[in-house]
Each structure stands twice: as C-alpha cells, then as structure tokens.
Design a protein around this motif. Structure first.
Motif, PDB file in Angstrom:
ATOM      1  N   LEU A 135       0.717  -1.125   0.122  1.00 51.68           N
ATOM      2  CA  LEU A 135      -0.141   0.119  -0.241  1.00 51.68           C
ATOM      3  C   LEU A 135       0.743   1.093   0.117  1.00 51.68           C
ATOM      4  O   LEU A 135       0.345   2.513  -0.503  1.00 51.68           O
ATOM      5  CB  LEU A 135      -0.661  -0.196   1.028  1.00 51.68           C
ATOM      6  N   LEU A 136       2.138   0.728   0.687  1.00 51.79           N
ATOM      7  CA  LEU A 136       2.974   2.278   0.895  1.00 51.79           C
ATOM      8  C   LEU A 136       3.516   3.045  -0.376  1.00 51.79           C
ATOM      9  O   LEU A 136       3.619   3.822  -0.942  1.00 51.79           O
ATOM     10  CB  LEU A 136       3.897   2.455   1.985  1.00 51.79           C
ATOM     11  N   ARG A 137       4.021   1.736  -1.582  1.00 53.91           N
ATOM     12  CA  ARG A 137       4.571   1.929  -2.642  1.00 53.91           C
ATOM     13  C   ARG A 137       3.622   2.466  -3.336  1.00 53.91           C
ATOM     14  O   ARG A 137       3.920   3.054  -4.501  1.00 53.91           O
ATOM     15  CB  ARG A 137       5.170   0.560  -3.372  1.00 53.91           C
ATOM     16  N   SER A 138       2.298   2.259  -2.855  1.00 50.46           N
ATOM     17  CA  SER A 138       1.418   2.419  -4.222  1.00 50.46           C
ATOM     18  C   SER A 138       0.297   4.047  -3.754  1.00 50.46           C
ATOM     19  O   SER A 138      -0.393   4.304  -4.658  1.00 50.46           O
ATOM     20  CB  SER A 138       0.111   1.448  -4.364  1.00 50.46           C
ATOM     21  N   GLY A 139       0.823   4.152  -3.149  1.00 48.95           N
ATOM     22  CA  GLY A 139       0.847   6.127  -2.471  1.00 48.95           C
ATOM     23  C   GLY A 139      -0.305   6.061  -1.129  1.00 48.95           C
ATOM     24  O   GLY A 139      -0.475   7.190  -0.754  1.00 48.95           O
ATOM     25  N   HIS A 140      -0.568   5.020  -0.825  1.00 48.97           N
ATOM     26  CA  HIS A 140      -1.463   5.138   0.114  1.00 48.97           C
ATOM     27  C   HIS A 140      -1.143   5.541   1.138  1.00 48.97           C
ATOM     28  O   HIS A 140      -0.035   4.900   1.975  1.00 48.97           O
ATOM     29  CB  HIS A 140      -2.394   3.637   0.145  1.00 48.97           C
ATOM     30  N   ARG A 141      -2.289   7.035   1.990  1.00 46.29           N
ATOM     31  CA  ARG A 141      -1.281   6.934   3.038  1.00 46.29           C
ATOM     32  C   ARG A 141      -2.426   7.605   4.631  1.00 46.29           C
ATOM     33  O   ARG A 141      -1.910   6.957   5.067  1.00 46.29           O
ATOM     34  CB  ARG A 141      -0.913   7.972   3.307  1.00 46.29           C
ATOM     35  N   ASN A 142      -3.676   6.811   4.138  1.00 46.05           N
ATOM     36  CA  ASN A 142      -4.838   6.955   4.614  1.00 46.05           C
ATOM     37  C   ASN A 142      -5.279   6.162   4.794  1.00 46.05           C
ATOM     38  O   ASN A 142      -6.034   5.569   3.278  1.00 46.05           O
ATOM     39  CB  ASN A 142      -6.081   8.281   5.061  1.00 46.05           C
ATOM     40  N   VAL A 170       5.359 -22.566  11.036  1.00 45.61           N
ATOM     41  CA  VAL A 170       5.306 -21.741  10.311  1.00 45.61           C
ATOM     42  C   VAL A 170       5.348 -21.443   9.025  1.00 45.61           C
ATOM     43  O   VAL A 170       6.441 -22.131   8.585  1.00 45.61           O
ATOM     44  CB  VAL A 170       6.356 -20.077  10.880  1.00 45.61           C
ATOM     45  N   VAL A 171       4.405 -21.812   8.378  1.00 44.39           N
ATOM     46  CA  VAL A 171       4.696 -21.550   6.698  1.00 44.39           C
ATOM     47  C   VAL A 171       5.201 -20.383   5.775  1.00 44.39           C
ATOM     48  O   VAL A 171       4.449 -19.036   6.549  1.00 44.39           O
ATOM     49  CB  VAL A 171       3.453 -22.351   6.117  1.00 44.39           C
ATOM     50  N   ASP A 172       5.284 -20.092   4.845  1.00 47.31           N
ATOM     51  CA  ASP A 172       6.123 -19.007   4.455  1.00 47.31           C
ATOM     52  C   ASP A 172       4.758 -18.516   3.892  1.00 47.31           C
ATOM     53  O   ASP A 172       3.769 -18.983   3.544  1.00 47.31           O
ATOM     54  CB  ASP A 172       6.894 -18.861   3.159  1.00 47.31           C
ATOM     55  N   VAL A 173       5.174 -16.724   3.149  1.00 51.60           N
ATOM     56  CA  VAL A 173       3.746 -16.036   3.115  1.00 51.60           C
ATOM     57  C   VAL A 173       4.305 -15.281   1.947  1.00 51.60           C
ATOM     58  O   VAL A 173       5.854 -15.130   1.766  1.00 51.60           O
ATOM     59  CB  VAL A 173       3.177 -15.713   3.767  1.00 51.60           C
ATOM     60  N   LYS A 174       3.170 -15.086   0.938  1.00 54.12           N
ATOM     61  CA  LYS A 174       4.167 -13.919  -0.504  1.00 54.12           C
ATOM     62  C   LYS A 174       2.679 -13.139  -0.639  1.00 54.12           C
ATOM     63  O   LYS A 174       1.293 -13.737  -0.498  1.00 54.12           O
ATOM     64  CB  LYS A 174       4.916 -15.055  -2.230  1.00 54.12           C
ATOM     65  N   LEU A 175       3.291 -11.571  -1.172  1.00 54.58           N
ATOM     66  CA  LEU A 175       2.583 -11.026  -1.905  1.00 54.58           C
ATOM     67  C   LEU A 175       1.792 -12.380  -3.287  1.00 54.58           C
ATOM     68  O   LEU A 175       2.726 -12.152  -3.927  1.00 54.58           O
ATOM     69  CB  LEU A 175       2.405  -9.713  -2.421  1.00 54.58           C
ATOM     70  N   VAL A 176       0.524 -11.142  -3.569  1.00 55.65           N
ATOM     71  CA  VAL A 176       0.098 -12.207  -4.758  1.00 55.65           C
ATOM     72  C   VAL A 176      -0.876 -10.680  -5.360  1.00 55.65           C
ATOM     73  O   VAL A 176      -1.663 -10.051  -4.977  1.00 55.65           O
ATOM     74  CB  VAL A 176      -1.202 -13.084  -4.990  1.00 55.65           C
ATOM     75  N   GLU A 177      -0.144  -9.574  -5.887  1.00 54.64           N
ATOM     76  CA  GLU A 177      -0.506  -8.427  -7.091  1.00 54.64           C
ATOM     77  C   GLU A 177      -1.362  -8.765  -7.835  1.00 54.64           C
ATOM     78  O   GLU A 177      -1.248  -9.275  -9.150  1.00 54.64           O
ATOM     79  CB  GLU A 177       0.540  -7.460  -6.885  1.00 54.64           C
ATOM     80  N   ARG A 178      -2.884  -8.406  -7.592  1.00 55.20           N
ATOM     81  CA  ARG A 178      -3.489  -8.475  -9.419  1.00 55.20           C
ATOM     82  C   ARG A 178      -4.495  -7.207  -9.340  1.00 55.20           C
ATOM     83  O   ARG A 178      -3.216  -6.640  -9.942  1.00 55.20           O
ATOM     84  CB  ARG A 178      -4.846  -9.482  -8.525  1.00 55.20           C
ATOM     85  N   ALA A 179      -5.321  -6.731  -9.778  1.00 52.94           N
ATOM     86  CA  ALA A 179      -5.851  -5.418 -10.104  1.00 52.94           C
ATOM     87  C   ALA A 179      -6.571  -4.806  -8.996  1.00 52.94           C
ATOM     88  O   ALA A 179      -7.620  -4.063  -8.830  1.00 52.94           O
ATOM     89  CB  ALA A 179      -7.374  -5.957 -11.790  1.00 52.94           C
ATOM     90  N   SER A 180      -7.125  -4.867  -7.855  1.00 51.66           N
ATOM     91  CA  SER A 180      -7.890  -4.686  -6.665  1.00 51.66           C
ATOM     92  C   SER A 180      -7.293  -3.290  -6.284  1.00 51.66           C
ATOM     93  O   SER A 180      -7.826  -2.371  -5.383  1.00 51.66           O
ATOM     94  CB  SER A 180      -8.052  -5.451  -5.778  1.00 51.66           C
ATOM     95  N   VAL A 181      -5.825  -3.014  -5.955  1.00 49.13           N
ATOM     96  CA  VAL A 181      -5.099  -2.197  -5.167  1.00 49.13           C
ATOM     97  C   VAL A 181      -4.523  -1.157  -6.203  1.00 49.13           C
ATOM     98  O   VAL A 181      -3.852  -1.348  -7.383  1.00 49.13           O
ATOM     99  CB  VAL A 181      -3.743  -2.189  -5.070  1.00 49.13           C
ATOM    100  N   ALA A 182      -4.817   0.120  -6.597  1.00 44.07           N
ATOM    101  CA  ALA A 182      -4.650   1.247  -7.534  1.00 44.07           C
ATOM    102  C   ALA A 182      -3.669   2.191  -6.970  1.00 44.07           C
ATOM    103  O   ALA A 182      -3.558   2.052  -5.940  1.00 44.07           O
ATOM    104  CB  ALA A 182      -5.856   1.947  -7.691  1.00 44.07           C
ATOM    105  N   LYS A 183      -2.848   3.060  -7.690  1.00 47.64           N
ATOM    106  CA  LYS A 183      -1.421   3.654  -7.447  1.00 47.64           C
ATOM    107  C   LYS A 183      -1.814   4.645  -7.175  1.00 47.64           C
ATOM    108  O   LYS A 183      -3.058   5.673  -8.239  1.00 47.64           O
ATOM    109  CB  LYS A 183      -0.531   2.936  -8.332  1.00 47.64           C
ATOM    110  N   ILE A 184      -1.588   5.769  -6.723  1.00 41.92           N
ATOM    111  CA  ILE A 184      -2.255   6.727  -6.353  1.00 41.92           C
ATOM    112  C   ILE A 184      -1.294   7.568  -6.941  1.00 41.92           C
ATOM    113  O   ILE A 184      -0.066   8.091  -5.613  1.00 41.92           O
ATOM    114  CB  ILE A 184      -3.261   6.850  -5.078  1.00 41.92           C
ATOM    115  N   GLY A 185      -1.670   8.814  -6.657  1.00 43.41           N
ATOM    116  CA  GLY A 185      -0.890  10.239  -6.063  1.00 43.41           C
ATOM    117  C   GLY A 185      -0.428  10.483  -4.851  1.00 43.41           C
ATOM    118  O   GLY A 185      -1.159  10.706  -4.045  1.00 43.41           O
ATOM    119  N   ARG A 186       1.016  11.177  -4.525  1.00 44.69           N
ATOM    120  CA  ARG A 186       1.102  11.334  -3.252  1.00 44.69           C
ATOM    121  C   ARG A 186       1.841  12.505  -3.439  1.00 44.69           C
ATOM    122  O   ARG A 186       1.906  13.486  -4.047  1.00 44.69           O
ATOM    123  CB  ARG A 186       2.351  10.549  -2.866  1.00 44.69           C
TER     124      ARG A 186
END
Length: 344
Positions: free
Chosen positions: A183-190, A328-344
């Motif tokens: 979320l931070l990479r995509s510009g989300h702060r709130n 404990v088993v490992d996890v990973k991020l799967v990026e699809r289409a529900s997170v948009a990049k926004i201007g900072r």
C-alpha cells in the motif's frame, strides 16, 4: 439379516477364514496382514493372496478394541464453507490417509459451546489427536480441559507464550508487513485496517505487524475496525464504513472472505474498487483470482498447513511424547487488480 459374531461387518469374511484358507494360524494371518515382524516372506505373500481372493476387509472397530487405536483424527474448523478451511481440510485428509488414518470433520461456527461439544464428542469416539483452528474464544477452564485430554492437540494459529498445544500457521507478521509495503508503494497514506475480533490470534498478529510497518512512514493514518471474520462480518462492517470513509484510499481486510464482504458492500454503495478505494486481503483463496476485480492478497499455502498439522500429529503419536511443536509456513504477496497507484 443376522450377522454371526465371527463375521466381518463389511465383507462377511473373517480373519479365521483367511487363516484357514492359507493354512496358517490366526496369529500368523494377523501378523501377515499387519506387516508385523516374524513372518516368512512366502507365508506373508500367501496370506495376502488369499485375503485378496476372499475379498477380506478388516473390521477396524474390532481391531481398535484390541489395539486401543482408532486411527481417527478429529478436525474442528470454524466453517468449512470458508475456502481457507476447505483447502486446509483437504491437506489434513490427504496426509492422514497416506498415514493410514481417517479424519472426522466438525464445524464450530465460531461458537465456543459448539466447539467444546465437538471436542468432547471426538474424544468419545476415541480420536487419537485433534486439530482445531483456535482455542481463543474458549474459557480458561475449557482450555485447561483440552490440555488435560491426553491426546495431541494441534492449533491452526500462532503459538502463545507457554502454550501447551502444538501449532502450525502462516507467517502472519511477514504477511502484515507485506500488505503495508504494498500500500505504501502505491501511494496510500490514509487506510482502514479491517480486522477480526481482538482475541483472534492470526488476525491480531497480521494487524499488529501491519500497523507497525505503516507507522514507519511519516504522515500515515490508519483507522482500525474490528468485525466478525466472516463474509457477513466484512459486509456489515463495510456498510457502516462506507457511510464515512474519512478520506481513506485503501482497505486491508484481515482475510479474503472479509474482503469479499467489502466488495459486496461496495457494489451496493456504488463504490468502485480500485478506482474509488483500493482493497487487499489475506489467504489467497481460490475465489480471489476470479473476483471482480481480482483481489490482491497475501498467499499462504493452506493445503500445506493442513499437511503440516498431520505431520506433527504423526510425530507425536509415534514418539509417545506430547511435547508441543510449532511450525510457521512462508507467505508471499500476490498482486492482482484491486490496488490502485495514487499520487502522493
């Protein structure tokens, strides 16, 4: 039709009949069929051949009375309709069958009383071990009763301090951090942190790690909302949440089914994901890839979690030492289409 006491309740062919046809004693026939020591290979082969020709099926109930073993594992989950638990249950069953054991499934419906009834029922049915998703909702008295049951208990969540139970779970801390970084990479702060009940160990760890990772970035604002960790719980919380978003641009749902509840509420409110608000889940259940839009989420190997639980059970039963084990088993991020990049 009456069944003679000496007959198998399945095929009608008894162990005595197999022994007579093979020309051996009942003890030798039993040892041959159970791959026990002290039987000549030719004798064992002859007994197995006769048993196959006669279509002999062992009476497992009768054998259990003799051996004291039921070869049955109990599995208690919140709701098997949740895709997460469906995949975990499949892993449990496949691994159990490979080790010669059966699985009896119970649903607790997030109800502590029903969970304890299921637990007691499994003990009455002589379950050799019990796997359950959590004991967090149970009273201290009930938790002590479970710990004193005398059978291995494996929980599908993280280990607490001094827990008497074995555990297997995803790396929830890493998962929460990956969500924040995405979320931070995509510009989300709130953002909104839609999580489950405070006593839910897995969701609490995800939430805590997420909040910690978000706090590293200056100027972030996170509003935490606690809800029931079901599709309906996610929906009910979102209906109220969408009345006043407070400028939030993204939502982290503590699991995928809660995220699906968010999607349903968003459709009803005329809110578009991700154009109006971004959404990220946790679990990567099968439906996450075909939802609209496809859900960005944290993948955890649910099937492997189930298999790992049985591996722990097998080790504890074979060793005879009920010393808690934790995986404990490992996890990973799967990026699809529900997170948009926004201007900072």
């Amino acid at each position: 039709m009456r069944v003679k006491k000496s007959q198998s309740l399945t095929s009608g062919i008894t162990l005595q009949a197999v022994a007579k046809a093979a020309g051996v004693t009942i003890a030798t026939a039993s040892r041959s069929l159970n791959d026990a020591y002290g039987v000549h290979p030719e004798t064992r082969a002859r007994v197995l051949e006769v048993a196959q020709k006669l279509r002999y099926t062992p009476n497992r109930f009768a054998r259990g009375l003799v051996t004291g073993r039921s070869d049955m594992i109990g599995l208690i989950v919140s709701d098997v309709r949740n895709s997460y638990f469906a995949e975990v249950a499949r892993g449990v069953e496949d691994a159990a069958l490979e080790s010669g054991r059966d699985v009896l499934l119970c649903n607790s419906d997030l109800n502590a009383e029903r969970q304890m009834k299921s637990f007691i029922s499994l003990l009455d049915k002589r379950a050799e071990a019990i796997i359950m998703n959590s004991v967090a909702s149970l009273s201290q008295e009930h938790q002590q009763q479970i710990a004193a049951a005398g059978v291995p208990i494996v929980l599908l969540n993280g280990a607490g301090r001094g827990t008497p139970f074995s555990t297997v779970c995803a790396d929830n801390e890493k998962g929460g951090r990956l969500v924040a970084e995405c979320l931070l990479r995509s510009g989300h702060r709130n953002v909104i942190n839609l999580t489950g009940p405070r006593r839910h160990s897995n969701l609490a760890r995800r939430s805590s790690s997420f909040l910690k990772a978000m706090s590293v970035q200056r100027g972030t604002r996170v509003r935490t909302i606690h809800a029931i960790n079901t599709l309906q719980g996610g929906y009910d919380a979102s209906v109220e949440m969408f009345k006043e978003l407070g400028g939030a641009t993204a939502i982290f749902a503590g699991n995928d089914v809660m995220a699906f509840g968010v999607m349903r509420a968003a459709i009803e409110a005329g809110i578009r994901i991700p154009r109006d608000i971004s959404l990220i889940g946790f679990d990567d259940v099968e439906l996450a890839a075909i939802s609209f839009p496809p859900l960005t989420t944290i993948h955890q190997p649910k099937y492997d979690v189930g298999r790992a639980a049985i591996e722990i059970v097998n080790e504890l039963l074979e060793s005879g030492i009920n010393r808690p084990q934790h995986r404990v088993v490992d996890v990973k991020l799967v990026e699809r289409a529900s997170v948009a990049k926004i201007g900072r």
